[in-house]
Design an enzyme around this catalytic site. Structure first.
Site, PDB file in Angstrom:
ATOM      1  CE1 TYR A   1      18.380  32.076  27.914  1.00 19.83           C
ATOM      2  CE2 TYR A   1      17.175  32.788  30.146  1.00 19.83           C
ATOM      3  CZ  TYR A   1      17.504  31.933  28.783  1.00 19.83           C
ATOM      4  OH  TYR A   1      17.272  30.693  29.639  1.00 19.83           O
TER       5      TYR A   1
ATOM      6  CE  LYS B   1      14.802  29.852  27.308  1.00 18.00           C
ATOM      7  NZ  LYS B   1      14.600  29.287  26.154  1.00 18.00           N
TER       8      LYS B   1
END
Length: 233
Positions: free
Chosen positions: A140, A144
């Site tokens: 994640y 990002k």
């Protein structure tokens, strides 16, 4: 000045594409009913954002339907959490496919129309995880952080006609957020945020509205943190 502000934030007659309306893989058919409930002029389309042919054809359909395309908000995403030593190839690929690859190709498809019409605004939803490390968030965080880098390049290449910015929230108290961060886990997380609380969906929407508005014409290539001071520590 009141005339300027009223005009700057008037989005009447504009067309916006928003991904993630059904959460996760964005294929929940209820998104059609949700969009219809918002009134005339809103359409919901269930799309698998991993299928690039569907992405391009859907964006083209929206443009043909509304005869313009002014805004894109890239908010579809997933968070498959695990310790770095235990992350599977499938979890890694799914995270990067939805959070990064899909965001880029949706932006690319929309930008083709925006550049042709000479204007547009794009917002990519990143996260505080783009600039800090979070336990069990390796895929994640990587996705990002890449969103922020991508945002800068798109802003540079597509100026002066398209503004491209990223928004990086802390934990947001959506229905899913409340469930995931309930109880002691959430209370401990709040203690790490100087503001002492999580963000509200309306606060993220307010920032997005500003970045889409004419009041933000000179803002592009930025990653705007909305994390109650978490990342400044």
């Amino acid at each position: 000045m009141s005339g300027f502000w009223n005009q700057a934030f008037d989005l009447t007659g504009r067309c916006a594409v928003i991904t993630g309306g059904a959460a996760g893989l964005d294929r929940d058919p209820t998104v059609v009913d949700v969009a219809a409930s918002l009134g005339a002029g809103n359409i919901g389309i269930a799309v698998d954002l991993r299928q690039l042919d569907q992405v391009q054809s859907t964006v083209d359909y929206v443009f043909d339907h509304f005869k313009r395309l002014d805004y894109l908000v890239n908010s579809a995403g997933v968070a498959l959490l695990d310790k770095a030593l235990d992350v599977s190839e499938n979890a890694w690929d799914t995270t990067l496919d939805i959070n990064l690859k899909a965001s880029f190709f949706v932006a690319q498809a929309c930008a083709r129309h925006m550049l042709a019409q000479g204007s547009g605004r794009i917002i990519n939803l990143a996260s505080q995880a783009a600039v800090i490390g979070l336990d069990r968030h390796v895929a994640y965080c990587a996705s990002k952080a890449a969103i922020v880098g991508m945002t800068k390049v798109l802003a540079m290449e597509w100026a002066p006609h398209i503004n491209v910015n990223a928004i990086s929230p802390t934990i947001v108290e959506t229905a899913l957020g409340k469930k995931a961060w309930a109880g002691e886990l959430g209370e401990r997380a709040k203690l790490q945020i100087p503001a002492g609380r999580f963000a509200q969906p309306e606060e993220i929407a307010g920032l997005a509205l500003y970045l889409l508005s004419d009041a933000a014409k000179m803002i592009t290539g930025e990653n705007v943190m909305i994390d109650g001071g978490y990342s400044i520590q």
